[in-house]
Design an enzyme around this catalytic site. Structure first.
Site, PDB file in Angstrom:
ATOM      1  N   LYS A  78       0.859  -1.192   0.000  1.00  0.00           N
ATOM      2  CA  LYS A  78       0.000   0.000   0.000  1.00  0.00           C
ATOM      3  C   LYS A  78       0.891   1.237   0.000  1.00  0.00           C
ATOM      4  O   LYS A  78       1.903   1.275   0.718  1.00  0.00           O
ATOM      5  CB  LYS A  78      -0.914  -0.027   1.229  1.00  0.00           C
ATOM      6  CG  LYS A  78      -1.946   1.099   1.268  1.00  0.00           C
ATOM      7  CD  LYS A  78      -2.877   0.988   2.484  1.00  0.00           C
ATOM      8  CE  LYS A  78      -3.953   2.069   2.476  1.00  0.00           C
ATOM      9  NZ  LYS A  78      -4.881   1.971   3.620  1.00  0.00           N
ATOM     10  N   SER A 168     -10.001   2.270   2.567  1.00  0.00           N
ATOM     11  CA  SER A 168      -9.061   2.962   1.728  1.00  0.00           C
ATOM     12  C   SER A 168      -8.065   2.030   1.017  1.00  0.00           C
ATOM     13  O   SER A 168      -7.443   2.447   0.034  1.00  0.00           O
ATOM     14  CB  SER A 168      -8.242   3.958   2.569  1.00  0.00           C
ATOM     15  OG  SER A 168      -7.467   3.283   3.537  1.00  0.00           O
ATOM     16  N   SER A 192     -10.507   0.142   6.874  1.00  0.00           N
ATOM     17  CA  SER A 192      -9.872   0.154   5.549  1.00  0.00           C
ATOM     18  C   SER A 192      -9.174  -1.125   5.131  1.00  0.00           C
ATOM     19  O   SER A 192      -8.734  -1.221   3.982  1.00  0.00           O
ATOM     20  CB  SER A 192      -8.868   1.288   5.463  1.00  0.00           C
ATOM     21  OG  SER A 192      -9.537   2.483   5.228  1.00  0.00           O
TER      22      SER A 192
HETATM   23  N1  GLN Z   1     -13.526   4.751   5.807  1.00  0.00           N
HETATM   24  C1  GLN Z   1     -12.965   5.256   7.028  1.00  0.00           C
HETATM   25  C2  GLN Z   1     -12.573   6.706   6.868  1.00  0.00           C
HETATM   26  O1  GLN Z   1     -12.791   7.214   5.824  1.00  0.00           O
HETATM   27  C3  GLN Z   1     -11.815   4.427   7.460  1.00  0.00           C
HETATM   28  C4  GLN Z   1     -10.580   4.706   6.708  1.00  0.00           C
HETATM   29  C5  GLN Z   1      -9.457   3.842   7.167  1.00  0.00           C
HETATM   30  O2  GLN Z   1      -9.645   2.860   7.869  1.00  0.00           O
HETATM   31  N2  GLN Z   1      -8.257   4.257   6.829  1.00  0.00           N
HETATM   32  O3  GLN Z   1     -12.095   7.314   7.763  1.00  0.00           O
END
Ligand code: GLN
Length: 504
Positions: A78, A168, A192
Site C-alpha cells: 500500500k 481505503s 480500511s
Molecule cells: N472509511 C474510514 C474513513 O474514511 C476508514 C478509513 C481507514 O480505515 N483508513 O475514515
C-alpha cells in the site's frame, strides 16, 4: 495467463521449496499480470526491475537451502508504507514526488523474510475514504463486475459501470483478488482493511492496536491506525501477519509481546468457544441479505462446536459519530506537517503564510480538506469540550462494552463486515459524504476499542457480488480469529473472480 499467479501464498511458498518453479518465474508471471491489469489502476507504481532482482537473490538463497518464511513471494505494498528509495505518496498530490530515505518497519520485516516487491498500491488519499475514489491517482476499479453489466476495457480504459473495490486499501484488495500479487499490505483506521476485503472476496485482518509498528507508515489518525495484511485465504493472512507484526522500539505504542505462529492457529478446533452476537448490530433496515449471511455464519460456527450467545454492546450507536470526530481531529494535527517546507509539494507565495495556504490548497483533495477542517473545528477552544472530549468519553464507553463482554467469557464476536456489497464508482462519493461514512458502521467500533478484527468472505449477494463476515477478538488474540475465520472459509468456500475481463 500463467497458472502461477492463481496460487495462494502458502501454495507458492511450498512450490518454491519443492523447486516446482523459480522465484524469478513467479515474479515474472506477476509482473506480466500487473502490466495487463493497468485498466484497474490498482498499482500507482510498478517496480518490475526491483522485483526481478529480489527474486533472483531469493533463487540463490533457495538453491542453498536457505531463505526466510516469505522467500521469493511477490507482494504489493500500500502506498502508505514508506519504501526506501521508492516513491511513496499516500496517493496525495502533496507527496507526489516524495522518495523516502527510510523503510517502514513493517515492510522492512517483509524484505527481511525474503519477500519480493511488485510495486506500490493505490489507496484513498491519506487513507481517508471507503471506496478508493479520493486518490490523487484516480479510482481503482474492482475486478468484480455486476453480472450482466456492460463493463469492459476499450483502449486501456474501463467503460460501463465499474464497481469500487472498497477503501481505503482498495488497491491492495483489488490486486489480491485479481491475482496481481500473492498478498498485500494494508492499513485500517476505521475499516480500511476489512471493508475492501469484504467487497472483493479476500481476507483482511486488522490486528490489535500495537501489534504492528506504525513507524514509517504515513499517519492518518495515530490512535486508530494499524497495519495488517490482505490475502487470498485465512492461512495467507496468517502467514503475512507473522512477518508484519512485532515490537519496534521506534514506535512507542508498539507492544512488546512475542509474535505467535499464526499459521498454526488455522485449522485449530473451535469447539467450546463462546461466540457473541451483538444485538445492537441488528440495525433498523439492515439489508435482509446481510442478515441472512450473518445467520449462516452463526450456523457454521455452531456446526463446528462453538457456543453462540447473545451479547449487548450498548454504546455501538455512538461509535460512528464519535469516530468521525476523533479521526478528523487526529488527522488535522498529523497533516499539519505538510506545510511546503519539509515534505513534497511547495507552491510559492508572497510570504510564508501565503505559501502554506497555496501549498495546502493545491496539495490536498476535497475529502482530506473536509477532514482537516472538521478536525480543526472540533479541537478549537470553544468546541473542544463539546465535541472532542465528549467523543473521547464515548470511546472509553465503547471500549468498556467490549471488556464487559470478554470478561463474561466470550472468545470472539461475529458481525457482518459491511452493510452492503460493493457499489458503483461515482455512486456515493458525490451525493453525500455522510452516506460514504455509513459504510464503516460495523468496523469503526473495533478501531475505537483497539481490538483485532478479521473480514472473511462468506457468500455472494443476489447480484453475485462478495459479502464478508467480521470476527472481533480479544486484545492480542489474533490466533482465535484465524481459527474461527478458517471455519467460515471452509464452510463458505472461496470466491474467486470469474474472468480476467480487465485484460481486454
Ligand atoms: N472509511 C474510514 C474513513 O474514511 C476508514 C478509513 C481507514 O480505515 N483508513 O475514515
Amino acid at each position: 495467463m500463467s497458472e502461477l499467479i492463481t496460487l495462494t501464498l502458502a501454495e507458492a511458498r511450498d512450490g518454491l521449496k519443492a523447486k516446482k518453479f523459480s522465484a524469478r518465474e513467479l515474479a515474472q508471471a506477476h509482473v506480466d499480470a500487473v502490466e495487463k491489469a493497468r485498466a484497474l489502476n490498482a498499482y500507482v507504481l510498478e517496480t518490475p526491475d526491483h522485483a526481478l532482482k529480489q527474486a533472483s537473490r531469493s533463487d540463490e538463497r533457495l538453491a542453498r537451502g536457505e531463505g526466510g518464511p516469505l522467500e521469493g513471494l511477490p507482494l504489493g505494498i500500500k502506498d502508505l508504507f514508506a519504501t526506501e528509495g521508492v516513491r511513496t505518496t499516500a496517493c496525495s498530490n502533496i507527496l507526489r514526488d516524495f522518495i523516502p530515505p527510510y523503510e517502514s518497519t513493517v515492510s522492512s520485516q517483509l524484505w527481511r523474510d525474503g519477500a519480493v516487491m511488485l510495486g506500490k498500491l493505490n489507496n484513498d488519499e491519506f487513507a481517508m475514504g471507503s471506496s478508493n475514489e479520493t486518490s490523487a491517482f484516480g479510482p481503482v476499479a474492482s475486478p468484480w463486475r455486476r453480472p450482466g453489466a456492460n463493463t469492459y476495457v476499450e483502449n486501456g480504459k474501463i467503460v460501463g459501470e465499474p464497481l469500487v473495490p472498497g477503501g481505503s486499501s482498495g488497491g491492495s484488495a483489488a490486486a489480491v483478488a485479481a491475482h496481481l500479487c500473492l498478498a498485500a499490505t494494508a492499513t485500517d483506521t476505521g475499516g480500511s482493511i476489512r471493508q475492501p476485503a469484504a467487497f472483493t472476496g479476500t481476507v483482511g485482518i486488522k490486528p490489535t492496536y500495537g501489534r504492528c509498528s506504525r513507524w514509517g507508515v504515513v499517519a492518518f489518525a495515530s490512535s486508530l491506525d494499524q497495519a495488517g495484511p490482505i490475502g487470498k485465504t485465512v492461512r495467507d493472512a496468517a502467514i503475512m501477519l507473522r512477518s508484519m507484526a512485532g515490537h519496534d522500539p521506534k514506535d512507542t505504542t508498539s507492544a512488546d509481546l512475542p509474535v505467535p505462529d499464526y499459521e498454526a492457529a488455522v485449522g485449530r478446533p473451535v469447539k467450546g468457544m463462546r461466540i457473541g452476537i451483538p444485538k445492537e448490530y441488528r440495525l433498523d433496515g439492515l439489508n435482509p441479505e446481510i442478515d441472512a449471511l450473518w445467520e449462516k455464519g452463526v450456523a457454521w460456527l455452531k456446526d463446528a462446536g462453538a457456543e453462540i450467545v447473545e451479547i449487548s454492546l450498548p454504546h455501538t450507536k455512538y461509535a460512528l459519530p464519535a469516530y468521525y470526530i476523533v479521526a478528523p481531529a487526529e488527522c488535522s494535527s498529523n497533516l499539519a506537517r505538510y506545510d511546503g517546507v519539509r515534505y513534497g509539494l511547495r507552491v510559492p507565495g508572497k510570504d510564508i503564510v501565503d505559501m502554506y495556504e497555496k501549498t495546502r490548497a493545491a496539495g490536498f483533495g476535497r475529502e482530506v480538506k473536509r477532514r482537516v477542517m472538521i478536525g480543526a473545528y472540533v479541537l478549537s477552544a470553544g468546541y473542544y469540550d463539546a465535541y472532542y472530549l465528549r467523543a473521547q468519553k464515548v470511546r472509553t464507553l465503547i471500549k468498556r462494552d467490549f471488556e464487559t463482554v470478554f470478561d463474561q467469557g466470550v472468545h470472539a464476536i461475529l458481525t457482518p463486515a459491511t452493510p452492503s456489497a460493493s457499489f458503483g464508482i461515482g455512486e456515493k462519493l458525490k451525493a453525500d459524504p455522510v452516506e460514504m461514512y455509513l459504510n464503516d458502521v460495523f468496523t469503526v467500533t473495533v478501531n475505537m476499542a483497539g481490538l483485532p478484527g478479521v473480514a472473511v468472505p462468506a457468500g455472494l449477494d443476489a447480484q453475485g457480488l462478495p459479502l464478508g463476515l467480521q470476527l472481533i477478538g480479544r486484545p492480542f488474540d489474533e490466533e482465535t480469529l484465524f481459527s474461527l475465520g478458517a471455519v467460515i472459509e471452509r464452510s463458505a468456500g472461496r470466491f474467486p473472480v470469474a474472468d480476467r475481463w480487465w485484460e481486454g
